[in-house]
Design a protein around this motif. Structure first.
Motif, PDB file in Angstrom:
ATOM      1  N   GLY A  22      31.470  34.815  60.711  1.00 27.38           N
ATOM      2  CA  GLY A  22      31.125  34.458  62.123  1.00 27.38           C
ATOM      3  C   GLY A  22      29.588  34.891  62.501  1.00 27.38           C
ATOM      4  N   ASP A  23      29.075  35.826  62.030  1.00 25.86           N
ATOM      5  CA  ASP A  23      27.693  36.265  62.221  1.00 25.86           C
ATOM      6  C   ASP A  23      26.657  35.177  61.702  1.00 25.86           C
ATOM      7  OD1 ASP A  23      28.534  38.539  63.249  1.00 25.86           O
ATOM      8  OD2 ASP A  23      28.375  39.821  61.256  1.00 25.86           O
ATOM      9  N   ASN A  24      27.225  34.472  60.456  1.00 25.77           N
ATOM     10  CA  ASN A  24      26.139  33.318  60.077  1.00 25.77           C
ATOM     11  C   ASN A  24      26.240  32.244  60.947  1.00 25.77           C
ATOM     12  OD1 ASN A  24      25.420  34.794  57.910  1.00 25.77           O
ATOM     13  ND2 ASN A  24      27.057  34.005  56.361  1.00 25.77           N
ATOM     14  N   LYS A  25      27.410  31.817  61.606  1.00 23.62           N
ATOM     15  CA  LYS A  25      27.677  30.749  62.429  1.00 23.62           C
ATOM     16  C   LYS A  25      27.058  30.998  63.917  1.00 23.62           C
ATOM     17  CE  LYS A  25      31.353  28.009  64.867  1.00 23.62           C
ATOM     18  NZ  LYS A  25      32.515  27.937  64.907  1.00 23.62           N
ATOM     19  N   ASP A  26      26.938  32.116  64.234  1.00 25.46           N
ATOM     20  CA  ASP A  26      26.125  32.454  65.416  1.00 25.46           C
ATOM     21  C   ASP A  26      24.772  32.655  65.573  1.00 25.46           C
ATOM     22  OD1 ASP A  26      28.485  32.977  66.602  1.00 25.46           O
ATOM     23  OD2 ASP A  26      28.762  35.260  66.554  1.00 25.46           O
ATOM     24  N   ASP A  27      24.273  32.649  64.099  1.00 28.40           N
ATOM     25  CA  ASP A  27      22.689  32.521  64.096  1.00 28.40           C
ATOM     26  C   ASP A  27      22.323  31.251  63.995  1.00 28.40           C
ATOM     27  OD1 ASP A  27      22.392  35.139  64.005  1.00 28.40           O
ATOM     28  OD2 ASP A  27      22.786  35.460  61.959  1.00 28.40           O
ATOM     29  N   LYS A  52      16.811  30.924  73.087  1.00 26.36           N
ATOM     30  CA  LYS A  52      16.931  30.949  74.480  1.00 26.36           C
ATOM     31  C   LYS A  52      18.560  31.201  74.752  1.00 26.36           C
ATOM     32  CE  LYS A  52      12.591  30.290  75.840  1.00 26.36           C
ATOM     33  NZ  LYS A  52      11.736  31.267  76.789  1.00 26.36           N
ATOM     34  N   GLN A  53      18.819  32.267  75.656  1.00 21.68           N
ATOM     35  CA  GLN A  53      20.228  32.445  75.938  1.00 21.68           C
ATOM     36  C   GLN A  53      20.291  32.352  77.668  1.00 21.68           C
ATOM     37  OE1 GLN A  53      22.300  36.466  76.569  1.00 21.68           O
ATOM     38  NE2 GLN A  53      22.897  36.058  74.875  1.00 21.68           N
ATOM     39  N   LEU A  54      21.447  31.471  77.813  1.00 19.85           N
ATOM     40  CA  LEU A  54      21.629  31.090  79.324  1.00 19.85           C
ATOM     41  C   LEU A  54      22.470  31.967  79.981  1.00 19.85           C
ATOM     42  CD1 LEU A  54      22.254  27.171  78.739  1.00 19.85           C
ATOM     43  CD2 LEU A  54      20.210  28.256  79.230  1.00 19.85           C
ATOM     44  N   LYS A  55      22.586  32.043  81.335  1.00 19.33           N
ATOM     45  CA  LYS A  55      23.521  33.131  81.943  1.00 19.33           C
ATOM     46  C   LYS A  55      25.068  33.103  81.521  1.00 19.33           C
ATOM     47  CE  LYS A  55      23.940  29.877  85.926  1.00 19.33           C
ATOM     48  NZ  LYS A  55      23.744  29.849  87.502  1.00 19.33           N
ATOM     49  N   CYS A  56      25.506  31.795  81.044  1.00 20.60           N
ATOM     50  CA  CYS A  56      26.543  31.786  80.490  1.00 20.60           C
ATOM     51  C   CYS A  56      26.954  32.321  78.991  1.00 20.60           C
ATOM     52  CB  CYS A  56      27.324  30.402  80.476  1.00 20.60           C
ATOM     53  SG  CYS A  56      26.128  28.964  79.522  1.00 20.60           S
ATOM     54  N   LYS A  57      25.655  32.868  78.402  1.00 20.44           N
ATOM     55  CA  LYS A  57      25.539  33.611  77.293  1.00 20.44           C
ATOM     56  C   LYS A  57      25.564  32.550  75.808  1.00 20.44           C
ATOM     57  CE  LYS A  57      26.122  37.262  79.224  1.00 20.44           C
ATOM     58  NZ  LYS A  57      24.976  38.210  79.666  1.00 20.44           N
ATOM     59  N   HIS A  58      25.549  31.170  76.299  1.00 19.30           N
ATOM     60  CA  HIS A  58      25.502  30.396  75.273  1.00 19.30           C
ATOM     61  C   HIS A  58      23.740  30.325  74.772  1.00 19.30           C
ATOM     62  CE1 HIS A  58      29.289  28.340  76.649  1.00 19.30           C
ATOM     63  NE2 HIS A  58      29.551  28.802  75.357  1.00 19.30           N
ATOM     64  N   GLU A  59      23.591  30.173  73.557  1.00 21.68           N
ATOM     65  CA  GLU A  59      22.228  30.198  73.093  1.00 21.68           C
ATOM     66  C   GLU A  59      21.867  28.904  72.288  1.00 21.68           C
ATOM     67  OE1 GLU A  59      21.985  34.979  72.269  1.00 21.68           O
ATOM     68  OE2 GLU A  59      22.757  33.644  70.742  1.00 21.68           O
ATOM     69  N   PHE A  60      20.393  28.579  72.526  1.00 20.71           N
ATOM     70  CA  PHE A  60      19.773  27.359  71.726  1.00 20.71           C
ATOM     71  C   PHE A  60      18.368  27.531  71.229  1.00 20.71           C
ATOM     72  CE2 PHE A  60      22.975  26.385  75.199  1.00 20.71           C
ATOM     73  CZ  PHE A  60      23.884  25.459  74.471  1.00 20.71           C
ATOM     74  N   CYS A  61      17.901  26.683  70.706  1.00 20.91           N
ATOM     75  CA  CYS A  61      16.579  26.659  70.368  1.00 20.91           C
ATOM     76  C   CYS A  61      15.810  26.283  71.665  1.00 20.91           C
ATOM     77  CB  CYS A  61      15.997  25.732  69.401  1.00 20.91           C
ATOM     78  SG  CYS A  61      16.796  26.037  67.638  1.00 20.91           S
ATOM     79  N   GLU A  62      14.577  26.776  71.845  1.00 19.30           N
ATOM     80  CA  GLU A  62      13.993  26.379  73.185  1.00 19.30           C
ATOM     81  C   GLU A  62      13.737  24.810  73.248  1.00 19.30           C
ATOM     82  OE1 GLU A  62      10.174  28.404  75.353  1.00 19.30           O
ATOM     83  OE2 GLU A  62       9.618  27.339  73.353  1.00 19.30           O
ATOM     84  N   GLN A  63      13.427  24.346  72.152  1.00 17.75           N
ATOM     85  CA  GLN A  63      12.914  22.902  72.244  1.00 17.75           C
ATOM     86  C   GLN A  63      14.186  21.865  72.284  1.00 17.75           C
ATOM     87  OE1 GLN A  63       9.582  21.415  72.045  1.00 17.75           O
ATOM     88  NE2 GLN A  63      10.985  19.650  72.941  1.00 17.75           N
ATOM     89  N   CYS A  64      15.331  22.302  71.779  1.00 14.12           N
ATOM     90  CA  CYS A  64      16.702  21.728  71.940  1.00 14.12           C
ATOM     91  C   CYS A  64      17.046  21.811  73.325  1.00 14.12           C
ATOM     92  CB  CYS A  64      17.538  22.159  71.043  1.00 14.12           C
ATOM     93  SG  CYS A  64      17.413  22.200  69.222  1.00 14.12           S
ATOM     94  N   LEU A  65      16.759  23.009  73.975  1.00 12.56           N
ATOM     95  CA  LEU A  65      17.165  23.065  75.347  1.00 12.56           C
ATOM     96  C   LEU A  65      16.525  22.192  76.409  1.00 12.56           C
ATOM     97  CD1 LEU A  65      19.501  24.372  77.095  1.00 12.56           C
ATOM     98  CD2 LEU A  65      17.408  26.465  77.532  1.00 12.56           C
ATOM     99  N   GLN A  66      15.142  22.213  76.247  1.00 12.20           N
ATOM    100  CA  GLN A  66      14.206  21.475  76.788  1.00 12.20           C
ATOM    101  C   GLN A  66      14.527  19.903  76.871  1.00 12.20           C
ATOM    102  OE1 GLN A  66      10.216  22.276  75.572  1.00 12.20           O
ATOM    103  NE2 GLN A  66      10.266  24.283  76.515  1.00 12.20           N
ATOM    104  N   ASN A  67      14.880  19.393  75.562  1.00 18.77           N
ATOM    105  CA  ASN A  67      15.367  17.997  75.416  1.00 18.77           C
ATOM    106  C   ASN A  67      16.579  17.672  76.189  1.00 18.77           C
ATOM    107  OD1 ASN A  67      13.119  17.450  73.847  1.00 18.77           O
ATOM    108  ND2 ASN A  67      14.384  17.921  71.798  1.00 18.77           N
TER     109      ASN A  67
END
Length: 248
Positions: free
Chosen positions: A62-67, A80-95
């Motif tokens: 699970g830890d590996n998956k979360d990383d 980058k972590q959103l207020k809903c707690k989901h996390e993404f790369c900064e560039q992925c989120l911008q796209n």
């Protein structure tokens, strides 16, 4: 006499050895129960150890998956972590924001301020004493939207081309919930979300200012079929439509 005494002693010994009391003596029971208890403890301990090892293995997976970023499936780059707690790369989120707006790609929660491509215009309203069908005992709010004609910008479908403006009217009951919806509609208008530029759904004409998926009551009566009242669920529905665009 000696032989008789020996035989009597042997019979007494045999009788004692075959006695039910001796066969079920507390000592025998205790020894058996003790062995069973030790065996059970060994099994339980072994089972618990296996569970701990299994849980530890699952936790590592699970830890590996979360990383990893849920979008690019690679290790995070400027997480980058959103207020809903989901996390993404900064560039992925911008796209994702560029192509779909400020929505979480996983749960679709709005995490920023949505801006539409509604052309410049004005929203005004006044209050009238006449009640709407289904809302007795209160007057109504009469809304006017005025969007003049103009030239499309880079945010519109055909930049540089002319678009036709519009004047639209809408109605709300002048009660507590109706006034709440009025303020939400004003917020949506300021964020340019009420109208857009495209093909008219009624006339089919292209390059026109049209509604943008936030439903309005454009008639005082006639029911839902005529975009009017009575419609007891309208106010709750339009609040849900506004919430989906981050207006609440």
């Amino acid at each position: 006499m000696e032989n008789h005494a020996v035989r009597a002693l042997l019979r007494l010994y045999q009788k004692m050895m075959t006695s039910p009391t001796l066969l079920h003596s507390p000592n025998r029971t205790t020894r058996f129960s003790g062995s069973e208890e030790v065996s059970n403890k060994t099994v339980i301990k072994s089972h618990s150890t296996q569970n701990r090892e299994k849980s530890a293995g699952e936790g590592t997976t699970g830890d590996n998956k979360d990383d990893k970023c849920s979008m690019c499936l690679s290790n995070f780059t400027k997480k980058k972590q959103l207020k809903c707690k989901h996390e993404f790369c900064e560039q992925c989120l911008q796209n994702a924001v560029k192509h779909g707006g400020p929505f979480c790609p996983i749960c679709k929660n709005v995490f920023g301020v949505m801006k539409g491509n509604q052309p410049d215009g004005k929203m005004t309203w006044n209050k009238c004493p006449l009640s709407l069908p289904g809302f007795p005992g209160c007057g109504h709010i009469f809304i006017t939207y005025n969007i003049p004609s103009g030239k499309q910008t880079e945010n519109h479908p055909k930049p540089g081309q002319h678009y036709g403006g519009t004047v639209r009217h809408a109605y709300l009951p002048d009660n507590k919930e109706g006034n709440e919806v009025l303020l939400l509609l004003k917020k949506a208008f300021d964020q340019k979300l009420i109208f857009t530029v495209g093909a008219s759904r009624t006339t089919g004409a292209d390059n026109m200012v049209t509604w943008n998926d936030i439903h309005h009551k454009t008639s005082m009566s006639g029911g839902p079929e005529c975009y009017g009242y009575p419609d007891e669920n309208y106010l709750s529905r339009v609040k849900e439509e506004l919430k989906a665009k981050g207006i609440q």
